[in-house]
Motif scaffolding. Structure first.
Motif, PDB file in Angstrom:
ATOM      1  N   TRP A 172       0.798  -1.234   0.000  1.00 56.74           N
ATOM      2  CA  TRP A 172       0.000   0.000   0.000  1.00 56.74           C
ATOM      3  C   TRP A 172       0.828   1.279   0.000  1.00 56.74           C
ATOM      4  O   TRP A 172       0.385   2.284  -0.540  1.00 56.74           O
ATOM      5  N   GLY A 173       2.019   1.285   0.596  1.00 48.72           N
ATOM      6  CA  GLY A 173       2.804   2.516   0.689  1.00 48.72           C
ATOM      7  C   GLY A 173       3.112   3.117  -0.668  1.00 48.72           C
ATOM      8  O   GLY A 173       2.924   4.312  -0.900  1.00 48.72           O
ATOM      9  N   LEU A 174       3.566   2.310  -1.589  1.00 49.45           N
ATOM     10  CA  LEU A 174       3.895   2.787  -2.936  1.00 49.45           C
ATOM     11  C   LEU A 174       2.636   3.178  -3.697  1.00 49.45           C
ATOM     12  O   LEU A 174       2.626   4.148  -4.446  1.00 49.45           O
ATOM     13  N   LYS A 175       1.554   2.436  -3.484  1.00 50.41           N
ATOM     14  CA  LYS A 175       0.294   2.751  -4.160  1.00 50.41           C
ATOM     15  C   LYS A 175      -0.255   4.090  -3.688  1.00 50.41           C
ATOM     16  O   LYS A 175      -0.802   4.857  -4.477  1.00 50.41           O
ATOM     17  N   VAL A 176      -0.116   4.379  -2.415  1.00 50.04           N
ATOM     18  CA  VAL A 176      -0.623   5.646  -1.877  1.00 50.04           C
ATOM     19  C   VAL A 176       0.171   6.820  -2.449  1.00 50.04           C
ATOM     20  O   VAL A 176      -0.401   7.856  -2.786  1.00 50.04           O
ATOM     21  N   LEU A 177       1.483   6.679  -2.572  1.00 50.66           N
ATOM     22  CA  LEU A 177       2.298   7.766  -3.103  1.00 50.66           C
ATOM     23  C   LEU A 177       1.975   8.066  -4.565  1.00 50.66           C
ATOM     24  O   LEU A 177       2.075   9.200  -5.005  1.00 50.66           O
ATOM     25  N   GLY A 178       1.584   7.064  -5.308  1.00 50.75           N
ATOM     26  CA  GLY A 178       1.275   7.258  -6.723  1.00 50.75           C
ATOM     27  C   GLY A 178      -0.199   7.432  -7.005  1.00 50.75           C
ATOM     28  O   GLY A 178      -0.613   7.522  -8.161  1.00 50.75           O
ATOM     29  N   TRP A 179      -1.024   7.515  -5.980  1.00 48.22           N
ATOM     30  CA  TRP A 179      -2.477   7.590  -6.157  1.00 48.22           C
ATOM     31  C   TRP A 179      -2.910   8.870  -6.837  1.00 48.22           C
ATOM     32  O   TRP A 179      -2.404   9.940  -6.558  1.00 48.22           O
ATOM     33  N   ARG A 180      -3.843   8.739  -7.744  1.00 56.03           N
ATOM     34  CA  ARG A 180      -4.461   9.896  -8.397  1.00 56.03           C
ATOM     35  C   ARG A 180      -5.975   9.769  -8.204  1.00 56.03           C
ATOM     36  O   ARG A 180      -6.528   8.681  -8.313  1.00 56.03           O
ATOM     37  N   PRO A 181      -6.658  10.879  -7.955  1.00 51.79           N
ATOM     38  CA  PRO A 181      -8.113  10.814  -7.799  1.00 51.79           C
ATOM     39  C   PRO A 181      -8.778  10.334  -9.081  1.00 51.79           C
ATOM     40  O   PRO A 181      -8.233  10.504 -10.171  1.00 51.79           O
ATOM     41  N   ARG A 182      -9.955   9.755  -8.951  1.00 48.20           N
ATOM     42  CA  ARG A 182     -10.652   9.236 -10.125  1.00 48.20           C
ATOM     43  C   ARG A 182     -10.959  10.312 -11.147  1.00 48.20           C
ATOM     44  O   ARG A 182     -10.917  10.083 -12.343  1.00 48.20           O
ATOM     45  N   THR A 183     -11.301  11.482 -10.667  1.00 49.80           N
ATOM     46  CA  THR A 183     -11.657  12.560 -11.594  1.00 49.80           C
ATOM     47  C   THR A 183     -10.428  13.108 -12.299  1.00 49.80           C
ATOM     48  O   THR A 183     -10.547  13.731 -13.350  1.00 49.80           O
ATOM     49  N   GLY A 184      -9.260  12.902 -11.715  1.00 50.79           N
ATOM     50  CA  GLY A 184      -8.043  13.428 -12.309  1.00 50.79           C
ATOM     51  C   GLY A 184      -7.864  14.911 -12.060  1.00 50.79           C
ATOM     52  O   GLY A 184      -6.985  15.536 -12.624  1.00 50.79           O
ATOM     53  N   LYS A 185      -8.744  15.501 -11.250  1.00 49.20           N
ATOM     54  CA  LYS A 185      -8.684  16.936 -10.999  1.00 49.20           C
ATOM     55  C   LYS A 185      -8.383  17.193  -9.529  1.00 49.20           C
ATOM     56  O   LYS A 185      -8.725  16.409  -8.666  1.00 49.20           O
ATOM     57  N   ARG A 186      -7.772  18.340  -9.279  1.00 55.32           N
ATOM     58  CA  ARG A 186      -7.573  18.802  -7.917  1.00 55.32           C
ATOM     59  C   ARG A 186      -8.534  19.959  -7.697  1.00 55.32           C
ATOM     60  O   ARG A 186      -9.119  20.476  -8.637  1.00 55.32           O
ATOM     61  N   SER A 187      -8.683  20.367  -6.465  1.00 55.65           N
ATOM     62  CA  SER A 187      -9.669  21.392  -6.133  1.00 55.65           C
ATOM     63  C   SER A 187      -9.382  22.719  -6.830  1.00 55.65           C
ATOM     64  O   SER A 187      -8.267  22.994  -7.247  1.00 55.65           O
ATOM     65  N   VAL A 188     -10.412  23.535  -6.946  1.00 53.57           N
ATOM     66  CA  VAL A 188     -10.309  24.839  -7.590  1.00 53.57           C
ATOM     67  C   VAL A 188      -9.436  25.750  -6.736  1.00 53.57           C
ATOM     68  O   VAL A 188      -9.424  25.666  -5.518  1.00 53.57           O
ATOM     69  N   GLY A 189      -8.715  26.649  -7.379  1.00 55.24           N
ATOM     70  CA  GLY A 189      -7.823  27.535  -6.655  1.00 55.24           C
ATOM     71  C   GLY A 189      -6.437  26.916  -6.577  1.00 55.24           C
ATOM     72  O   GLY A 189      -6.081  26.043  -7.356  1.00 55.24           O
ATOM     73  N   ARG A 190      -5.688  27.384  -5.618  1.00 53.51           N
ATOM     74  CA  ARG A 190      -4.352  26.816  -5.452  1.00 53.51           C
ATOM     75  C   ARG A 190      -4.495  25.414  -4.882  1.00 53.51           C
ATOM     76  O   ARG A 190      -5.014  25.240  -3.783  1.00 53.51           O
ATOM     77  N   PRO A 191      -4.044  24.387  -5.603  1.00 54.48           N
ATOM     78  CA  PRO A 191      -4.226  23.022  -5.120  1.00 54.48           C
ATOM     79  C   PRO A 191      -3.381  22.755  -3.882  1.00 54.48           C
ATOM     80  O   PRO A 191      -2.303  23.321  -3.703  1.00 54.48           O
ATOM     81  N   LEU A 192      -3.903  21.898  -3.027  1.00 55.37           N
ATOM     82  CA  LEU A 192      -3.160  21.487  -1.850  1.00 55.37           C
ATOM     83  C   LEU A 192      -1.939  20.697  -2.294  1.00 55.37           C
ATOM     84  O   LEU A 192      -1.996  19.963  -3.283  1.00 55.37           O
ATOM     85  N   THR A 193      -0.850  20.849  -1.586  1.00 57.10           N
ATOM     86  CA  THR A 193       0.350  20.108  -1.970  1.00 57.10           C
ATOM     87  C   THR A 193       0.214  18.661  -1.540  1.00 57.10           C
ATOM     88  O   THR A 193      -0.323  18.363  -0.473  1.00 57.10           O
ATOM     89  N   LYS A 194       0.678  17.788  -2.399  1.00 63.19           N
ATOM     90  CA  LYS A 194       0.666  16.364  -2.080  1.00 63.19           C
ATOM     91  C   LYS A 194       1.908  16.032  -1.271  1.00 63.19           C
ATOM     92  O   LYS A 194       2.882  16.790  -1.238  1.00 63.19           O
ATOM     93  N   TRP A 195       1.888  14.903  -0.631  1.00 63.09           N
ATOM     94  CA  TRP A 195       2.981  14.467   0.226  1.00 63.09           C
ATOM     95  C   TRP A 195       4.280  14.376  -0.559  1.00 63.09           C
ATOM     96  O   TRP A 195       5.352  14.684  -0.058  1.00 63.09           O
ATOM     97  N   THR A 196       4.193  13.990  -1.814  1.00 58.96           N
ATOM     98  CA  THR A 196       5.398  13.785  -2.619  1.00 58.96           C
ATOM     99  C   THR A 196       5.863  15.040  -3.346  1.00 58.96           C
ATOM    100  O   THR A 196       6.946  15.033  -3.928  1.00 58.96           O
ATOM    101  N   ASP A 197       5.094  16.111  -3.325  1.00 58.17           N
ATOM    102  CA  ASP A 197       5.461  17.317  -4.080  1.00 58.17           C
ATOM    103  C   ASP A 197       6.808  17.880  -3.641  1.00 58.17           C
ATOM    104  O   ASP A 197       7.650  18.220  -4.475  1.00 58.17           O
ATOM    105  N   ASP A 198       7.021  18.001  -2.340  1.00 59.53           N
ATOM    106  CA  ASP A 198       8.290  18.580  -1.882  1.00 59.53           C
ATOM    107  C   ASP A 198       9.452  17.610  -2.062  1.00 59.53           C
ATOM    108  O   ASP A 198      10.591  18.029  -2.224  1.00 59.53           O
ATOM    109  N   ILE A 199       9.189  16.324  -2.096  1.00 59.77           N
ATOM    110  CA  ILE A 199      10.245  15.340  -2.371  1.00 59.77           C
ATOM    111  C   ILE A 199      10.665  15.450  -3.831  1.00 59.77           C
ATOM    112  O   ILE A 199      11.852  15.467  -4.151  1.00 59.77           O
ATOM    113  N   ARG A 200       9.685  15.582  -4.726  1.00 58.84           N
ATOM    114  CA  ARG A 200       9.990  15.730  -6.153  1.00 58.84           C
ATOM    115  C   ARG A 200      10.692  17.046  -6.446  1.00 58.84           C
ATOM    116  O   ARG A 200      11.449  17.153  -7.397  1.00 58.84           O
ATOM    117  N   ARG A 201      10.426  18.075  -5.630  1.00 61.36           N
ATOM    118  CA  ARG A 201      11.079  19.367  -5.831  1.00 61.36           C
ATOM    119  C   ARG A 201      12.593  19.233  -5.656  1.00 61.36           C
ATOM    120  O   ARG A 201      13.361  19.914  -6.317  1.00 61.36           O
TER     121      ARG A 201
END
Length: 133
Positions: A64-93
């Motif tokens: 599950w750990g690897l699956k959670v890090l790569g998870w994408r919502p079904r809609t493929g969209k993030r919320s309107v406005g500035r999207p919340l940062t994902k757990w992996t965003d700062d690692i990828r930075r």
């Protein structure tokens, strides 16, 4: 970042209790930290997060750990406005878009750790220094 601020406040309170120092004594936080020689909680959290991310990225089984890090919502969209940062965003930075590949090379991954911890703790400090007008 709010959680990190609360952890730092709690850590400083514990350090003052260890030394028997009151807030009324008006001793600077740097002096208290020098006396106790305790690691900053934000640095410790960032270091553990980086190590855990490398551990999960190097896994070959599909738990599950690897699956959670790569998870994408079904809609493929993030919320309107500035999207919340994902757990992996700062690692990828720090590690780049090929962070899983970089994690396979432990020497490279460990060399990036210091950069990540420094960047993560400095961004936590910047959020704390926000001024209100």
């Amino acid at each position: 970042m709010g959680l990190i601020r609360r952890l730092r406040v709690t850590q400083r309170a514990m350090e003052r209790a260890m030394l028997g120092v009151s807030l009324r004594d008006q001793i600077r936080n740097e002096e208290i930290r020098r006396r106790t020689r305790v690691t900053d909680i934000a640095q410790r959290v960032a270091k553990l997060k980086w190590q855990w991310a490398g551990h999960i990225a190097r896994r070959t089984d599909l738990r599950w750990g690897l699956k959670v890090l790569g998870w994408r919502p079904r809609t493929g969209k993030r919320s309107v406005g500035r999207p919340l940062t994902k757990w992996t965003d700062d690692i990828r930075r720090v590690a780049g878009s090929r962070s899983r590949k970089a994690a396979q090379d432990r020497v490279l991954w460990n060399s990036l750790q210091k950069t990540y911890v420094q960047q993560w703790t400095s961004s936590a400090r910047e959020c704390h220094k926000v001024q209100f007008f």
